[in-house]
Design a protein around this motif. Structure first.
Motif, PDB file in Angstrom:
ATOM      1  N   GLY A  89       7.684 -15.836  17.185  1.00 24.73           N
ATOM      2  CA  GLY A  89       6.723 -16.841  16.891  1.00 24.73           C
ATOM      3  C   GLY A  89       5.509 -16.636  17.356  1.00 24.73           C
ATOM      4  N   TYR A  90       5.434 -15.923  17.858  1.00 28.78           N
ATOM      5  CA  TYR A  90       4.649 -15.131  18.452  1.00 28.78           C
ATOM      6  C   TYR A  90       3.545 -13.880  18.424  1.00 28.78           C
ATOM      7  CZ  TYR A  90       3.949 -19.864  21.686  1.00 28.78           C
ATOM      8  OH  TYR A  90       3.906 -20.639  22.094  1.00 28.78           O
ATOM      9  N   GLY A  91       4.695 -13.337  17.691  1.00 31.03           N
ATOM     10  CA  GLY A  91       4.592 -11.914  16.860  1.00 31.03           C
ATOM     11  C   GLY A  91       4.078 -11.873  15.841  1.00 31.03           C
ATOM     12  N   SER A  92       5.433 -11.289  15.534  1.00 32.69           N
ATOM     13  CA  SER A  92       5.244 -10.683  14.166  1.00 32.69           C
ATOM     14  C   SER A  92       5.966 -12.206  12.815  1.00 32.69           C
ATOM     15  CB  SER A  92       5.540  -9.947  13.125  1.00 32.69           C
ATOM     16  OG  SER A  92       5.092  -8.746  14.157  1.00 32.69           O
ATOM     17  N   ASP A  93       6.412 -12.999  12.990  1.00 28.96           N
ATOM     18  CA  ASP A  93       7.270 -14.845  12.705  1.00 28.96           C
ATOM     19  C   ASP A  93       8.052 -14.016  11.331  1.00 28.96           C
ATOM     20  OD1 ASP A  93       5.072 -16.052  13.577  1.00 28.96           O
ATOM     21  OD2 ASP A  93       3.571 -15.705  12.111  1.00 28.96           O
ATOM     22  N   TYR A  94       8.486 -12.975  12.350  1.00 29.90           N
ATOM     23  CA  TYR A  94      10.512 -13.339  11.292  1.00 29.90           C
ATOM     24  C   TYR A  94      10.607 -13.906  12.590  1.00 29.90           C
ATOM     25  CZ  TYR A  94       8.137  -8.742   8.996  1.00 29.90           C
ATOM     26  OH  TYR A  94       7.847  -8.262   8.389  1.00 29.90           O
ATOM     27  N   ILE A  95      12.805 -14.174  11.565  1.00 23.45           N
ATOM     28  CA  ILE A  95      13.530 -14.045  12.251  1.00 23.45           C
ATOM     29  C   ILE A  95      14.268 -13.121  12.212  1.00 23.45           C
ATOM     30  CG2 ILE A  95      15.707 -16.074  12.031  1.00 23.45           C
ATOM     31  CD1 ILE A  95      12.807 -17.339  12.003  1.00 23.45           C
ATOM     32  N   LEU A  96      15.360 -13.026  13.125  1.00 22.62           N
ATOM     33  CA  LEU A  96      15.522 -11.761  13.422  1.00 22.62           C
ATOM     34  C   LEU A  96      17.036 -12.084  14.096  1.00 22.62           C
ATOM     35  CD1 LEU A  96      13.367 -10.890  15.071  1.00 22.62           C
ATOM     36  CD2 LEU A  96      14.184  -9.024  14.611  1.00 22.62           C
ATOM     37  N   GLN A  97      18.328 -12.038  12.883  1.00 27.34           N
ATOM     38  CA  GLN A  97      19.509 -11.717  13.293  1.00 27.34           C
ATOM     39  C   GLN A  97      20.481 -10.856  13.788  1.00 27.34           C
ATOM     40  OE1 GLN A  97      21.763 -13.532   9.358  1.00 27.34           O
ATOM     41  NE2 GLN A  97      23.379 -13.844  10.274  1.00 27.34           N
ATOM     42  N   PHE A  98      21.284 -11.476  15.121  1.00 22.07           N
ATOM     43  CA  PHE A  98      21.901 -10.074  15.150  1.00 22.07           C
ATOM     44  C   PHE A  98      23.716 -10.591  15.531  1.00 22.07           C
ATOM     45  CE2 PHE A  98      17.952  -9.292  17.368  1.00 22.07           C
ATOM     46  CZ  PHE A  98      17.578  -8.643  17.091  1.00 22.07           C
ATOM     47  N   GLY A 116      24.906  -7.965  19.680  1.00 16.11           N
ATOM     48  CA  GLY A 116      24.030  -7.691  19.863  1.00 16.11           C
ATOM     49  C   GLY A 116      22.868  -6.708  19.288  1.00 16.11           C
ATOM     50  N   GLU A 117      23.885  -6.370  17.417  1.00 22.02           N
ATOM     51  CA  GLU A 117      23.706  -5.509  17.265  1.00 22.02           C
ATOM     52  C   GLU A 117      23.023  -6.005  15.691  1.00 22.02           C
ATOM     53  OE1 GLU A 117      28.000  -2.367  17.305  1.00 22.02           O
ATOM     54  OE2 GLU A 117      27.794  -4.588  16.094  1.00 22.02           O
ATOM     55  N   PHE A 118      22.240  -5.552  15.634  1.00 21.63           N
ATOM     56  CA  PHE A 118      21.246  -6.316  14.239  1.00 21.63           C
ATOM     57  C   PHE A 118      21.529  -5.997  12.778  1.00 21.63           C
ATOM     58  CE2 PHE A 118      18.015  -5.483  10.706  1.00 21.63           C
ATOM     59  CZ  PHE A 118      16.711  -6.326  11.481  1.00 21.63           C
ATOM     60  N   ILE A 119      21.432  -7.097  12.303  1.00 21.71           N
ATOM     61  CA  ILE A 119      21.574  -7.705  10.656  1.00 21.71           C
ATOM     62  C   ILE A 119      20.657  -7.431  10.167  1.00 21.71           C
ATOM     63  CG2 ILE A 119      23.123  -9.913   9.590  1.00 21.71           C
ATOM     64  CD1 ILE A 119      24.536 -10.121  12.127  1.00 21.71           C
ATOM     65  N   ARG A 120      19.750  -8.487   9.706  1.00 20.64           N
ATOM     66  CA  ARG A 120      18.981  -8.613   8.747  1.00 20.64           C
ATOM     67  C   ARG A 120      17.868  -9.555   9.606  1.00 20.64           C
ATOM     68  NH1 ARG A 120      22.764 -11.675   7.491  1.00 20.64           N
ATOM     69  NH2 ARG A 120      23.431 -10.519   5.388  1.00 20.64           N
ATOM     70  N   LYS A 121      16.660  -9.416   8.953  1.00 20.84           N
ATOM     71  CA  LYS A 121      15.536 -10.526   9.275  1.00 20.84           C
ATOM     72  C   LYS A 121      14.962 -10.746   7.823  1.00 20.84           C
ATOM     73  CE  LYS A 121      11.088  -6.961   9.481  1.00 20.84           C
ATOM     74  NZ  LYS A 121      11.472  -5.859   8.542  1.00 20.84           N
ATOM     75  N   TRP A 122      14.329 -11.899   8.603  1.00 22.30           N
ATOM     76  CA  TRP A 122      13.260 -12.495   7.443  1.00 22.30           C
ATOM     77  C   TRP A 122      12.282 -12.758   7.893  1.00 22.30           C
ATOM     78  CZ3 TRP A 122      18.081 -14.408   8.983  1.00 22.30           C
ATOM     79  CH2 TRP A 122      17.895 -16.283   8.926  1.00 22.30           C
ATOM     80  N   GLY A 123      10.950 -13.460   6.960  1.00 23.59           N
ATOM     81  CA  GLY A 123      10.152 -14.996   7.311  1.00 23.59           C
ATOM     82  C   GLY A 123       9.107 -13.294   7.034  1.00 23.59           C
ATOM     83  N   GLY A 124       8.122 -13.346   8.171  1.00 22.04           N
ATOM     84  CA  GLY A 124       7.439 -12.920   8.339  1.00 22.04           C
ATOM     85  C   GLY A 124       6.255 -13.634   7.816  1.00 22.04           C
TER      86      GLY A 124
END
Length: 369
Positions: free
Chosen positions: A190-199, A203-211
């Motif tokens: 919320g204070y960075g690049s406005d993405y939602i990150l899904q793990f 703790g393994e990354f799946i996807r991101k969206w938003g921004g």
């Protein structure tokens, strides 16, 4: 201490040192001087304000900002703040301080409690936005940590730049987390690049969206301050994501597909807090009567029913719909709160309000009446 002295303290920059000598500091909530029993809210959602609920002293347990609160399986209330003398304060429901810990989260901001197989765990979001001893704000890279209920580190989530998810120069300053029904972890930057990150739960990354700058503007997020899982339709849980600058909640599927936008005109809402059929949210700022925004001491709490209709605004004006359209929401003519940052709802439907930028005050209890 007389009323004039209290008023003087609350409006000077010496408030921190003045409060250090007091056993309790709830009187710095805004409101009529000397008023002992404010009743706030509307309709069926009305509350008595308990200014001095938290029985602590800033001399021993200093607070900069109260950010969020959760309740563990033992009925203890855990609050996260950004003072590294005690990032986590643990209370019972009477306001007695039971424990405190945490010295490594200068940007302590988001707190999510999740029960895993009968064991409580925490997800702590350090947004990287912190205040030094002189009162000056600084920014640094944030991080999310999974810990035990008493603060032992289980694992940190990876920084998105180090795993190739962010481009060089994209800031990462996470403000909130949520845990899905299968254990997936959602992070709101919320204070960075406005993405939602899904793990995943490991703790393994799946996807991101938003921004920002998406071809479909519905996916744009402006100050993605919060993320929560909405289980009100038990067969179809969804995500509620805050777009605070837009005065809105945006709904997405659990894999990031846009569903709809809920506009809350005038209200700069923080995270959505689900309890039964209701959504509760702290409102950090609200639009003033002359149309100004980002004005301090304009916060309140907003409450929505199961149809996402605003039914009460404790500390704010009564919600008003004209031809089914919600009108601009504002704080009360006589302000009660400074900046509503988070709300916790206990089993008796009492509320605990955490405030940002509120003269170092502890959480405020709103007793349901």
């Amino acid at each position: 201490m007389n009323n004039s002295r209290r008023k003087f303290i609350s409006t000077t920059t010496l408030v921190g040192s003045a409060l250090a000598a007091t056993p309790s500091f709830g009187f710095h909530i805004l409101g009529k001087e000397g008023q002992k029993e404010n009743i706030v809210g509307h309709g069926e959602y009305r509350y008595k304000v308990h200014r001095d609920w938290a029985k602590i002293s800033t001399a021993h347990n200093p607070i900069l900002n109260c950010h969020e609160m959760q309740m563990d399986s033992k009925g203890r209330l855990l609050m996260i703040g950004d003072h590294t003398a005690n990032n986590i304060l643990v209370f019972d429901k009477s306001g007695k301080l039971l424990d405190h810990w945490g010295t490594g989260y200068p940007g302590g901001h988001g707190l999510t409690l999740h029960n895993e197989g009968g064991e409580d765990v925490l997800y702590i979001a350090d947004c990287g936005y912190y205040v030094d001893k002189t009162g000056k704000y600084h920014k640094q890279a944030g991080q999310v940590f999974k810990t035990t209920i008493d603060g032992r580190l289980i694992f940190p989530l990876p920084h998105p730049l180090t795993i190739g998810v962010y481009a060089e120069g994209e800031a990462y300053m996470p403000t909130e987390t949520a845990v899905g029904p299968n254990g997936d972890i959602y992070v709101a930057d919320g204070y960075g690049s406005d993405y939602i990150l899904q793990f995943n739960h490991k703790g393994e990354f799946i996807r991101k969206w938003g921004g920002k700058n998406n071809a479909d503007e519905n996916y744009n997020l402006m100050n993605a301050h919060g993320v929560a899982v909405d289980y009100r339709d038990s067969k179809n849980p969804v995500l509620i994501v805050t777009s605070r600058t837009e005065n809105a909640f945006k709904f997405f599927t659990l894999d990031g597909i846009y569903i709809k936008t809920l506009n809350l005109p005038g209200a700069f809402v923080c995270r959505a807090v689900l309890d039964g059929d209701n959504i509760y949210s702290g409102v950090c700022w609200s639009e003033t009567r002359d149309g100004k925004k980002w004005v301090r001491d304009t916060g309140f709490v907003t409450i929505l029913d199961g149809k996402n209709k605003v039914v009460s605004n404790p500390g704010g004006e009564e919600p008003n719909y004209i031809n089914g359209e919600l009108q601009t929401m504002r704080n009360a003519q006589t302000p009660i709160f400074n900046h509503g940052h988070d709300v916790f709802v206990d089993p008796d439907k009492n509320l605990y309000v955490c405030q940002w930028n509120a003269y170092n005050t502890a959480p405020i209890k709103l007793e349901r009446v």
